[in-house]
Design an enzyme around this catalytic site. Structure first.
Site, PDB file in Angstrom:
ATOM      1  N   HIS A  12      37.114  32.810  38.113  1.00 44.83           N
ATOM      2  CA  HIS A  12      36.818  34.020  38.868  1.00 44.83           C
ATOM      3  C   HIS A  12      37.583  35.231  38.321  1.00 44.83           C
ATOM      4  CE1 HIS A  12      35.139  36.248  42.191  1.00 44.83           C
ATOM      5  NE2 HIS A  12      36.305  36.890  42.247  1.00 44.83           N
ATOM      6  N   SER A  55      32.346  40.336  42.125  1.00 50.11           N
ATOM      7  CA  SER A  55      33.002  39.747  43.298  1.00 50.11           C
ATOM      8  C   SER A  55      32.584  40.472  44.581  1.00 50.11           C
ATOM      9  CB  SER A  55      34.519  39.789  43.057  1.00 50.11           C
ATOM     10  OG  SER A  55      35.184  38.965  43.944  1.00 50.11           O
ATOM     11  N   ASP A  69      35.272  28.614  40.036  1.00 48.69           N
ATOM     12  CA  ASP A  69      35.259  29.744  40.950  1.00 48.69           C
ATOM     13  C   ASP A  69      34.764  29.254  42.309  1.00 48.69           C
ATOM     14  OD1 ASP A  69      34.880  32.124  42.305  1.00 48.69           O
ATOM     15  OD2 ASP A  69      33.517  33.007  40.843  1.00 48.69           O
TER      16      ASP A  69
END
Ligand SMILES: *[C@@H]1O[C@H](CO)[C@@H](O)[C@H](O)[C@H]1NC(C)=O
Ligand SMILES: *[C@@H]1O[C@H](CO)[C@@H](O)[C@H](O)[C@H]1NC(C)=O
Length: 406
Positions: free
Chosen positions: A376, A192, A346
């Site tokens: 995610h 991320s 995501d």
């Protein structure tokens, strides 16, 4: 009395069911577990909004509770030696193999950057600690987990610069020797926002004058790569998905640059670009860089460019150290080989896919793993009670790639 309690019970149950229930796609495994996990995240987010409204504590300050909940003190065990150090003034947690097969042989190294939208997260959270230990034992690697400072107290470029300082300090012959690290087998990796930092560092290190030791690879797990278009098909399709709804991602982006709420609102409307970013919009044009199948039902419309920017943050937006997707092809050509993970459910899916397209076009070797049932953050859901099979699955494939490529 009985009627009243029955009415109350029914009301309570339907409220709870309404609150927890969310339309999560059928394809996602362990749906109910994800719903429950997400209802915790949503409750905390509502509490954080409320707290900010009342002027008690700012939104991210309340959300940081997630980090605290999973924070541990990393300790050595029979296989792994753990030490907390400072590299050029920045905190790091260093994991080293205790029994190296052959003391004379040099080891691989993984520089790991945790996720959390530049605002949350820590190297010392149990899923990151667990992953670091796995990398040490399975790869016989030295793992450097960077505790970079976070927004909102430290806006861009502080988190990025902390990471860059650590990487530069580590990639010196004398320092690598000290930890028995092979200078030719170092990978930078992160999930991320950590993937964002890893991609940015990989690019900047190539331009660093006099930098002899370079990275062998970059492994980007559902990375954040651009702040110009927050309405790509994946942002639209997954705007209400668990763990990272669009509003939260936009919130992370805006907090990375500023605590000014007008900027957050402009970003939500995708009308945060100023004329300075006009020439860069071509690098995030998804009609060009997303394979047709990922266009889905969406029609392209270029992000609105406002003549008078809401704030003067627009310049940082276009900075490739914040948005690594915004560099010209030339700057991609010399990059180390890449492993890129994307998940179907995501908002950041398209960021990752566009980077894959651009890296490949520039001649960089890329292994792209797309998870059709992924959401995610999946790779960090490995610790009870929020352990998901898909988290294990992602981890196995990730470790396998590192084993074969670093
Ligand atoms: C994006 O690409 C489409 C089709 O290739 C083109 O018509 C459009 O002008 C491009 N927009 C920007 C902002 O680059
Ligand atoms: C995209 O454009 C087509 C053709 O103009 C239109 O029929 C369709 O409804 C549009 N889709 C969306 C999601 O707006």
């Amino acid at each position: 009395m009985r009627l009243e309690s029955t009415v109350f019970l029914v009301a309570f149950c339907s409220f709870t069911a309404y609150y927890i229930y969310e339309p999560i796609p059928e394809e996602i495994e362990e749906r109910w577990k994800l719903m429950l996990t997400n209802s915790f995240f949503r409750s905390l987010s509502h509490l954080a909004d409320f707290s900010e409204l009342l002027g008690l504590k700012d939104y991210m300050g309340v959300m940081y509770f997630i980090t605290l909940l999973e924070k541990i003190a990393p300790v050595s065990d029979e296989h792994v030696m753990v030490s907390e150090q400072k590299f050029d003034g920045v905190e790091v947690v260093l994991y080293e193999p205790r029994h190296s097969g052959d003391d004379a042989s040099l080891r691989r190294s993984v520089i790991y950057l945790h996720g959390g939208g530049w605002c949350l997260g820590s190297s010392r959270m149990s899923p990151y600690d667990l992953l670091a230990r796995k990398l040490v034992t399975e790869l016989d690697a030295v793992v450097l987990s960077v505790e970079y400072r976070l927004a909102p107290p430290y806006h861009f470029p502080v988190p990025y610069e902390d990471v860059y300082r650590v990487v530069k300090h580590f990639l010196q012959k004398g320092v690598l020797d000290q930890y028995h690290v092979d200078p030719g087998r170092i990978v930078v990796s992160g999930d991320s926002a950590g993937g964002n930092l890893a991609a940015a560092v990989s690019q900047q290190l190539r331009n660093e004058p006099g930098q002899e030791i370079q990275l062998k690879a970059q492994a980007l797990i559902y990375p954040v790569l651009q702040a110009l278009d927050l309405k790509t098909p994946s942002y639209q399709q997954n705007q209400d998905m668990p763990i990272l709804p669009r509003t939260l991602m936009v919130r992370f982006w805006s907090e990375y640059f500023t605590s000014d709420k007008t900027f957050f609102k402009a970003m939500l409307a995708n009308s945060h670009n100023s004329p300075e970013s006009l020439s860069l919009l071509k690098f995030v044009n998804w009609t060009t860089y997303l394979p047709e199948t990922y266009h889905r039902k969406y029609n392209y419309s270029a992000p609105t460019v406002v003549q008078k920017a809401e704030t003067d943050q627009s310049l940082s937006l276009a900075d490739p150290r914040a948005s690594p997707l915004l560099v010209p092809d030339m700057a991609l050509r010399s990059l180390p080989k890449a492993y890129v993970v994307t998940c179907e459910y995501d908002v950041l899916r398209d960021d990752g896919i566009m980077y894959v397209t651009r890296l490949r076009a520039a001649g960089v070797e890329v292994m792209h793993e797309h998870y059709d049932t992924g959401f995610h953050g999946a790779m960090m859901f490995t610790v009870w009670p929020t352990d998901f099979q898909i988290g294990q699955h992602l981890t196995e494939n990730y470790v396998k790639w590192l084993k074969e490529n670093v």
